[in-house]
Motif scaffolding. Sequence first.
Motif, short mmCIF file in Angstrom:
data_model
loop_
_atom_site.label_atom_id
_atom_site.label_comp_id
_atom_site.label_asym_id
_atom_site.label_seq_id
_atom_site.Cartn_x
_atom_site.Cartn_y
_atom_site.Cartn_z
N MET A 261 14.88 19.73 16.15
CA MET A 261 13.55 19.71 15.61
C MET A 261 13.23 18.46 14.94
N ALA A 262 14.17 17.92 14.01
CA ALA A 262 13.83 16.60 13.57
C ALA A 262 13.86 15.47 14.46
N TYR A 263 14.64 15.64 15.73
CA TYR A 263 14.49 14.66 16.65
C TYR A 263 13.09 14.75 17.50
N GLY A 264 12.54 16.00 17.57
CA GLY A 264 11.49 16.25 18.45
C GLY A 264 10.08 15.52 18.11
N GLY A 265 9.31 15.76 19.13
CA GLY A 265 7.94 15.21 18.93
C GLY A 265 7.16 16.22 18.04
N ILE A 266 7.54 17.30 17.75
CA ILE A 266 7.20 18.36 16.79
C ILE A 266 7.15 17.77 15.47
N PHE A 267 8.19 16.81 15.05
CA PHE A 267 8.05 16.05 13.95
C PHE A 267 7.46 14.86 13.95
N ASP A 268 6.45 14.49 13.26
CA ASP A 268 5.62 13.32 13.11
C ASP A 268 6.66 12.18 12.70
N HIS A 269 7.16 11.22 13.54
CA HIS A 269 8.09 10.26 13.12
C HIS A 269 7.26 9.26 12.37
N VAL A 270 5.96 9.00 12.86
CA VAL A 270 5.11 7.93 12.19
C VAL A 270 4.84 8.34 10.89
N GLY A 271 4.20 9.42 10.50
CA GLY A 271 3.70 9.91 9.33
C GLY A 271 4.32 10.98 8.65
N GLY A 272 5.32 11.58 8.98
CA GLY A 272 5.85 12.78 8.54
C GLY A 272 5.18 14.04 8.56
N GLY A 273 6.03 15.15 8.54
CA GLY A 273 5.58 16.37 8.41
C GLY A 273 5.74 17.26 9.92
N PHE A 274 5.59 18.35 10.14
CA PHE A 274 5.67 19.06 11.29
C PHE A 274 4.37 19.80 11.93
N GLU A 304 17.91 22.97 1.57
CA GLU A 304 19.26 23.93 1.70
C GLU A 304 20.01 23.41 2.59
N ALA A 305 19.47 22.86 3.89
CA ALA A 305 20.83 22.58 4.88
C ALA A 305 21.56 21.32 4.38
N TYR A 306 20.60 20.43 3.91
CA TYR A 306 21.10 19.20 3.18
C TYR A 306 22.21 19.51 1.87
N ALA A 307 21.91 20.42 1.32
CA ALA A 307 23.01 20.92 0.16
C ALA A 307 23.94 21.42 0.83
N VAL A 308 23.96 21.87 1.99
CA VAL A 308 25.46 22.42 2.57
C VAL A 308 26.04 21.31 3.46
N THR A 309 25.35 20.55 4.15
CA THR A 309 25.88 19.72 4.89
C THR A 309 26.19 18.29 4.45
N LYS A 310 25.17 17.77 3.70
CA LYS A 310 24.83 16.56 3.17
C LYS A 310 24.63 15.46 4.19
N ASN A 311 23.92 16.08 5.30
CA ASN A 311 23.53 15.45 6.37
C ASN A 311 22.13 14.45 5.79
N GLU A 312 22.11 13.15 6.08
CA GLU A 312 21.21 12.32 5.72
C GLU A 312 19.94 12.56 6.63
N LEU A 313 20.02 12.88 7.85
CA LEU A 313 18.87 13.24 8.52
C LEU A 313 17.93 14.43 7.98
N TYR A 314 18.87 15.39 7.28
CA TYR A 314 18.07 16.54 6.62
C TYR A 314 17.42 15.99 5.51
N LYS A 315 18.01 15.15 4.77
CA LYS A 315 17.37 14.49 3.56
C LYS A 315 15.95 13.78 3.85
N LYS A 316 16.15 12.95 4.91
CA LYS A 316 14.99 11.96 5.21
C LYS A 316 13.85 12.95 5.81
N VAL A 317 13.98 14.25 6.54
CA VAL A 317 12.98 15.18 7.18
C VAL A 317 12.35 15.59 5.66
N VAL A 318 13.10 16.03 4.61
CA VAL A 318 12.49 16.31 3.37
C VAL A 318 11.81 15.49 2.88
#
Length: 702
Positions: A261-274, A304-318
């Motif tokens: 979902m974070a990789y996808g076009g459904i996420f606005d890579h330029v301006g953020g948000g889904f 929440e997923a970042y709290a579990v995994t510490k995946n930086e991608l999730y932090k960036k999405v937030v």
Amino acid sequence: MIKRLTIILVLLTITYGCTQKSNKVTHRHTNALVNETSPYLLQHAHNPVNWEAWNPDVLARAKKEDKPLLISIGYAACHWCHVMEEECFEDEEVAQMMNENFINIKIDREERPDVDQIYMDAIQIISGNGGWPLNIVALPDGRPFWGATYVPKDNWIKSLKQLKDLYKNDKSKVVQYASDLANGINAINLVENKSDSSNYTLDQLDTAVENWSQYFDTFLGGYKRAPKFMMPNNWGFLLHYATVNSRPEIMEYVNTTLTRMAYGGIFDHVGGGFSRYAVDTKWHVPHFEKMLYDNGQLTSLYAEAYAVTKNELYKKVVEETIGFVKEELMDENGGFYSSLDADSLNENGELEEGAYYVWTKEELSALLGSDFKIFKDYYSINSYGFWEKENYVLIRDKSDEEIAEKYGIATLELKLKMNNALSILKKRREKRSRPRLDDKILTSWNGLMLKGLVDAYRYLNNKEYLDLALKNAMFIEKEIIKNDHSLFRNHKDGKSSINAFLEDYATIIEAYLALYEVTFDEKWLNLSKKLLDYTKSHFFDKKSGIFFFTSDKDDSLIRRSIETNDNVISASNSIMAKNLLKFHKLFPNEGYENLSNQMLKNVQENFDKSAQGFANWLHLVLYKNQNFYEIAIVGDNYKELGKEISSNYLPNSILAGAKEEGSIDLLQNRYDKNQTLVYLCIEGSCKLPVTSTEQALKQLGR
């Protein structure tokens, strides 16, 4: 089974093909909607159709004039609503037919979900499918007898003529059909009070999740279908389930889904948000409208997923999602607007879906120069990222590490290059015509965003997010909460006009309780409790053991709905059941737990075959079958210790804290002037206190 009135009623219930809407505006006409605040209703204020907003006076006039109601429901960001407006509701011929023969009512489904629920159920019964615009023809008392979604002009006129003649010449059959349909609408919404049911077990839950998992797309995430909707309550429960039950295969599926979902076009890579959903299986091409409710819930989920995994991608999405909401949807007073339209003006001055967001290869090459080669690989400016008409929607398919290795550069250098490229694209995009903004403020959606900000602060430790949360919480307190602790549903231009629904109370109660857990400011706990008690008094149905969607102070509709199924937003009753369970932990003598238990029993028969449709309810199964902890922190250092503990993902817990003694029983007689103590309790029975986060987590088995 409801008998069809006539073949006409079946044949007329059709969803037709597509077209594009031009940016055509006329002010030759003005109708009653000009007095409304909803941007969607105001979009129709200059139609030649004599639209009126839903209110009892209009229905009374329909009865007096003996005219059927023509009820058209949509929302501001709805592409097909715009299409039908241009083709039908801006047309003089159509307007004449509608004005002479019907009482015409326009409804913003986001303002009036109570009305929308009833007529969506009606069209599902009539035709087996639904959507927006939702067009219903009903008796003057509101009982429907025909429905359709998008209909082009010729078919619309033909349908209305047949319905007019049918009502005039065979009214008794129309009334009988409407009566049967109303019975069906009520029947599908009944909830039985199942006092003799046993509690749903963990073994049953395991089986339900196993059945559910047959639909998992373990390669692309989400489910094996298109379109793909982001379902925060689905992934949020599975994150909880996988974490507390050590189910690595479920956790892998959740990570796959969140990453794709974070990789996808459904996420606005330029301006953020889904955006709202993807039309394909790989999360690539979105339906480009951006809704506050999605972004609020996804902020919580990724935090929440970042709290579990510490995946930086999730932090960036937030971070980028909150950045989008702050930049595009935040009112200066702290409220959050509802949505951005899918449509915007293209280079030809015509409204086109996605025009603001898509790119051509030539444009990207000219803007990015030497970095285009690596950008092209990173964001799939190739057959994988191609959409239509030479346009590309940015989508990732490889990790940073894979791309960096391919080009022989450090991962940090790659990130800097891509951030610089996106900054260039954002500046270029800001010169385009922006999507239209729906600037009404909806209480429940603000509750979801407030909870998202609280979770982001809790797990990412960014003080800005708490500041934004407090500003929004104070806005709600000032503008939305009435003196008797009832709520308004809506707010715009300083005005609030609609009584709130159960989802408004449920989400604000949940958000304020979460805000208390990260601030330990009892103001938010007390406000939350007063809202909860108001809801008990005015929404609870003793007969069914569950809450109505509407208050006992609201005008009567043909049904007083009960919402139990979790959808893209969790059911108001599932949120309330969780709220009640958590409040029981802090106020054990109020009877909240009994209500929560009964609500769960009333719906749990659905879990075996449709776990995904009751995902938010399933948290309660884990709460009730596993240890649920009250964590009490008392002493001078209570805020710092609370912050440390709460940064861990602890779904089966609730936190309370005070410097000396708070007002709730859990905090009484626990103060030691020499040290700050952490008590881990179950139903008020506590382990020996500890003095550090590490010791507390060890007691929790972490």
